[in-house]
Design an enzyme around this catalytic site. Structure first.
Site, PDB file in Angstrom:
ATOM      1  N   LYS A  71     -12.270  74.289   1.180  1.00 39.36           N
ATOM      2  CA  LYS A  71     -12.258  75.715   1.686  1.00 39.36           C
ATOM      3  C   LYS A  71     -10.802  76.060   1.772  1.00 39.36           C
ATOM      4  O   LYS A  71     -10.624  77.266   1.642  1.00 39.36           O
ATOM      5  CB  LYS A  71     -13.006  75.745   3.089  1.00 39.36           C
ATOM      6  N   ASN A  92     -14.852  80.662   1.693  1.00 39.96           N
ATOM      7  CA  ASN A  92     -15.789  79.925   1.443  1.00 39.96           C
ATOM      8  C   ASN A  92     -16.748  80.528   0.259  1.00 39.96           C
ATOM      9  O   ASN A  92     -17.792  80.311   0.091  1.00 39.96           O
ATOM     10  CB  ASN A  92     -16.977  79.718   2.610  1.00 39.96           C
ATOM     11  N   ASP A 107     -18.360  83.240   6.510  1.00 38.87           N
ATOM     12  CA  ASP A 107     -19.001  82.405   7.888  1.00 38.87           C
ATOM     13  C   ASP A 107     -18.905  83.434   8.911  1.00 38.87           C
ATOM     14  O   ASP A 107     -19.803  83.597   9.706  1.00 38.87           O
ATOM     15  CB  ASP A 107     -18.186  81.201   8.085  1.00 38.87           C
ATOM     16  N   GLY A 130     -15.299  74.990  20.749  1.00 40.12           N
ATOM     17  CA  GLY A 130     -14.934  74.478  19.464  1.00 40.12           C
ATOM     18  C   GLY A 130     -13.683  75.231  18.985  1.00 40.12           C
ATOM     19  O   GLY A 130     -13.506  76.359  19.246  1.00 40.12           O
ATOM     20  N   ALA A 131     -13.107  74.576  18.084  1.00 41.67           N
ATOM     21  CA  ALA A 131     -11.663  74.977  17.371  1.00 41.67           C
ATOM     22  C   ALA A 131     -11.632  74.574  15.932  1.00 41.67           C
ATOM     23  O   ALA A 131     -10.338  74.519  15.477  1.00 41.67           O
ATOM     24  CB  ALA A 131     -10.565  74.597  18.443  1.00 41.67           C
ATOM     25  N   GLY A 132     -12.488  74.105  15.362  1.00 43.37           N
ATOM     26  CA  GLY A 132     -12.712  73.949  13.799  1.00 43.37           C
ATOM     27  C   GLY A 132     -12.829  74.787  12.860  1.00 43.37           C
ATOM     28  O   GLY A 132     -12.635  76.120  13.633  1.00 43.37           O
ATOM     29  N   GLY A 133     -13.297  74.682  11.849  1.00 40.72           N
ATOM     30  CA  GLY A 133     -13.376  75.717  10.894  1.00 40.72           C
ATOM     31  C   GLY A 133     -14.308  76.660  11.079  1.00 40.72           C
ATOM     32  O   GLY A 133     -13.988  78.103  11.062  1.00 40.72           O
ATOM     33  N   ALA A 134     -15.518  76.588  11.623  1.00 38.81           N
ATOM     34  CA  ALA A 134     -16.343  77.570  11.990  1.00 38.81           C
ATOM     35  C   ALA A 134     -15.850  78.474  13.243  1.00 38.81           C
ATOM     36  O   ALA A 134     -16.095  79.441  13.252  1.00 38.81           O
ATOM     37  CB  ALA A 134     -17.761  76.866  12.485  1.00 38.81           C
ATOM     38  N   ARG A 159      -6.136  70.930  18.439  1.00 41.82           N
ATOM     39  CA  ARG A 159      -6.945  72.052  17.566  1.00 41.82           C
ATOM     40  C   ARG A 159      -6.900  73.121  18.590  1.00 41.82           C
ATOM     41  O   ARG A 159      -6.891  74.329  17.988  1.00 41.82           O
ATOM     42  CB  ARG A 159      -8.030  71.371  17.160  1.00 41.82           C
TER      43      ARG A 159
HETATM   44  P1  NDP Z   1     -14.979  71.013  12.498  1.00 44.78           P
HETATM   45  O1  NDP Z   1     -15.011  69.287  12.158  1.00 44.78           O
HETATM   46  O2  NDP Z   1     -13.816  71.719  11.720  1.00 44.78           O
HETATM   47  O3  NDP Z   1     -15.047  71.202  13.814  1.00 44.78           O
HETATM   48  C1  NDP Z   1     -15.850  70.578  14.619  1.00 44.78           C
HETATM   49  C2  NDP Z   1     -15.789  71.158  16.225  1.00 44.78           C
HETATM   50  O4  NDP Z   1     -16.617  70.444  17.025  1.00 44.78           O
HETATM   51  C3  NDP Z   1     -14.291  70.786  16.760  1.00 44.78           C
HETATM   52  O5  NDP Z   1     -13.947  71.831  17.662  1.00 44.78           O
HETATM   53  C4  NDP Z   1     -14.285  69.430  17.737  1.00 44.78           C
HETATM   54  O6  NDP Z   1     -13.574  69.375  18.645  1.00 44.78           O
HETATM   55  C5  NDP Z   1     -15.962  69.663  18.179  1.00 44.78           C
HETATM   56  N1  NDP Z   1     -16.444  68.442  18.333  1.00 44.78           N
HETATM   57  C6  NDP Z   1     -17.245  67.653  17.413  1.00 44.78           C
HETATM   58  N2  NDP Z   1     -17.816  66.715  18.303  1.00 44.78           N
HETATM   59  C7  NDP Z   1     -17.396  66.641  19.459  1.00 44.78           C
HETATM   60  C8  NDP Z   1     -17.893  66.032  20.436  1.00 44.78           C
HETATM   61  N3  NDP Z   1     -18.578  64.955  20.429  1.00 44.78           N
HETATM   62  N4  NDP Z   1     -17.239  66.346  21.801  1.00 44.78           N
HETATM   63  C9  NDP Z   1     -16.623  67.394  21.803  1.00 44.78           C
HETATM   64  N5  NDP Z   1     -16.429  68.278  20.776  1.00 44.78           N
HETATM   65  C10 NDP Z   1     -16.896  67.768  19.606  1.00 44.78           C
HETATM   66  O7  NDP Z   1     -16.438  71.375  11.863  1.00 44.78           O
HETATM   67  P2  NDP Z   1     -16.909  73.053  11.463  1.00 44.78           P
HETATM   68  O8  NDP Z   1     -16.079  73.895  12.426  1.00 44.78           O
HETATM   69  O9  NDP Z   1     -16.550  73.154   9.996  1.00 44.78           O
HETATM   70  O10 NDP Z   1     -18.202  72.950  11.963  1.00 44.78           O
HETATM   71  C11 NDP Z   1     -18.855  73.218  13.208  1.00 44.78           C
HETATM   72  C12 NDP Z   1     -20.414  73.282  13.025  1.00 44.78           C
HETATM   73  O11 NDP Z   1     -20.611  74.674  12.672  1.00 44.78           O
HETATM   74  C13 NDP Z   1     -21.077  72.140  12.172  1.00 44.78           C
HETATM   75  O12 NDP Z   1     -22.429  71.755  12.874  1.00 44.78           O
HETATM   76  C14 NDP Z   1     -21.506  73.127  11.055  1.00 44.78           C
HETATM   77  O13 NDP Z   1     -22.794  72.712  10.330  1.00 44.78           O
HETATM   78  C15 NDP Z   1     -21.618  74.573  11.566  1.00 44.78           C
HETATM   79  N6  NDP Z   1     -21.667  75.542  10.876  1.00 44.78           N
HETATM   80  C16 NDP Z   1     -22.634  76.457  10.677  1.00 44.78           C
HETATM   81  C17 NDP Z   1     -22.393  77.527   9.751  1.00 44.78           C
HETATM   82  C18 NDP Z   1     -23.531  78.726  10.037  1.00 44.78           C
HETATM   83  O14 NDP Z   1     -23.751  79.477   8.862  1.00 44.78           O
HETATM   84  N7  NDP Z   1     -24.499  78.476  10.783  1.00 44.78           N
HETATM   85  C19 NDP Z   1     -21.297  77.847   9.149  1.00 44.78           C
HETATM   86  C20 NDP Z   1     -20.365  77.015   9.089  1.00 44.78           C
HETATM   87  C21 NDP Z   1     -20.404  75.826   9.986  1.00 44.78           C
HETATM   88  P3  NDP Z   1     -12.078  68.756  18.490  1.00 44.78           P
HETATM   89  O15 NDP Z   1     -11.185  69.769  17.878  1.00 44.78           O
HETATM   90  O16 NDP Z   1     -12.006  68.242  19.832  1.00 44.78           O
HETATM   91  O17 NDP Z   1     -12.340  67.395  17.303  1.00 44.78           O
END
Ligand code: NDP
Length: 283
Positions: A71, A92, A107, A130-134, A159
């Site tokens: 991405k 994406n 997204d 959350g603070a990842g890609g989504a 993050r």
């Molecule tokens: P990332 O790996 O970039 O981010 C994951 C996030 O989840 C981070 O904020 C992480 O926190 C947090 N996290 C993961 N596990 C834990 C845990 N055990 N406890 C606390 N926090 C946790 O993933 P993405 O952002 O790319 O994806 C996230 C979700 O979104 C996925 O399930 C993906 O399938 C879904 N998604 C759905 C879409 C849709 O169209 N419905 C489109 C895109 C994604 P930390 O920063 O602390 O690691």
């Protein structure tokens, strides 16, 4: 006859096309509308990404999707970026416009389109786990849609801080970070709550975000990005508390609808795409 090809460039999938939910969903729309377009899944290793994009150009593809890990890396192979993709720094969906490939991010737009079926985020306060890609994609689109305040709740401070800084620096929303081990209490000011983490995703289907569910009020809109299973623990907890809920299928279906609109100019039937995903996730 020349067919228009689209592809999902992915480095993580190795599934036959028939079992890839995104492929099945997009092709269901093409079949339903009699569109002479194919959407195929190509597994591309990171070091061949440039070759793959050059191949797509050479073959005259009308566009492609790309997923993790491409991405961000795909950007250097494209000719320009849409507004929100530029702020997110992630693409994406590549769209051929003239002889240029422009990178978009559907997204967050898919999430927004799903959200707007129940509420308009303008002037609202949103709690987002959350603070990842989504989360980045959703946060930027919520900000562009006029949300007033976004409270980012994340496990890792680094993050979370990076996302809050991006939102405060590049959009008009007021973003703040919460990092806590205590179950989060939804403040009265919030109208929308989003799980944008991967918690609850198969196989950890009982995973729950660190939330005090008794603080969920019936007037809250609660949305989850988790698609598998669509009835995630958060969706079930929020429904039990009387909240209005949106599952992750709405986001994925609408990002598909928006992508097809970018590639073809056509509005396709979201219900046909949702039915296909529901079939696959029930199986
Ligand atoms: P990332 O790996 O970039 O981010 C994951 C996030 O989840 C981070 O904020 C992480 O926190 C947090 N996290 C993961 N596990 C834990 C845990 N055990 N406890 C606390 N926090 C946790 O993933 P993405 O952002 O790319 O994806 C996230 C979700 O979104 C996925 O399930 C993906 O399938 C879904 N998604 C759905 C879409 C849709 O169209 N419905 C489109 C895109 C994604 P930390 O920063 O602390 O690691």
């Amino acid at each position: 006859m020349v067919h228009n090809f689209l592809s999902q460039l992915t480095g993580s999938f190795a599934m036959p096309a028939a079992e890839n939910p995104t492929v099945a969903m997009v092709e269901a729309a093409f079949r339903h509308h009699g569109l002479d377009i194919r959407y195929i899944n190509c597994e591309v290793p990171p070091e061949r990404l440039g070759d793959a994009v050059r191949g797509a150009r050479a073959m005259g593809w009308i566009g492609f999707n790309c997923s993790i890990p491409h991405k961000v890396a795909v950007i250097e192979h494209l000719d320009g970026l849409g507004d929100s993709a530029a702020v997110m720094g992630a693409v994406n969906c590549a769209v051929r416009r003239g002889d240029r490939f422009i990178g978009e991010n559907t997204d967050g737009k898919g999430f927004l389109q799903s959200l707007r079926t129940v509420t308009d985020p303008k002037d609202k306060t949103v709690v987002m786990f959350g603070a990842g890609g989504a989360a980045r994609a959703i946060g930027v689109e919520l900000a562009f849609a006029g949300a007033k305040r976004i409270i980012v709740v994340n496990r890792s401070a680094a993050r979370g801080r990076a996302l809050v800084d991006l939102l405060n620096g590049k959009t008009a929303v007021a973003a703040e970070l919460v990092v806590s081990r205590e179950p989060y209490q939804v403040p009265d000011a919030a109208q929308i709550l989003v799980n944008a983490t991967s918690i609850g995703l198969y196989p950890d289907v009982e995973g729950r975000i660190n939330l005090d569910v008794t603080s969920l009020r019936p007037d809250l809109v609660v949305a989850d990005v988790i698609t598998n299973p669509p009835r995630s623990p958060l969706i079930r907890d929020a429904e039990a508390r009387g909240c209005k809920v949106l599952d992750g299928l709405g986001m994925v279906v609408n990002q598909g609808v928006i992508g097809i609109k970018y590639w073809t100019g056509l509005d396709v039937d979201a219900a046909v795409m949702r039915r296909k995903l529901e079939e696959l996730f029930r199986a």
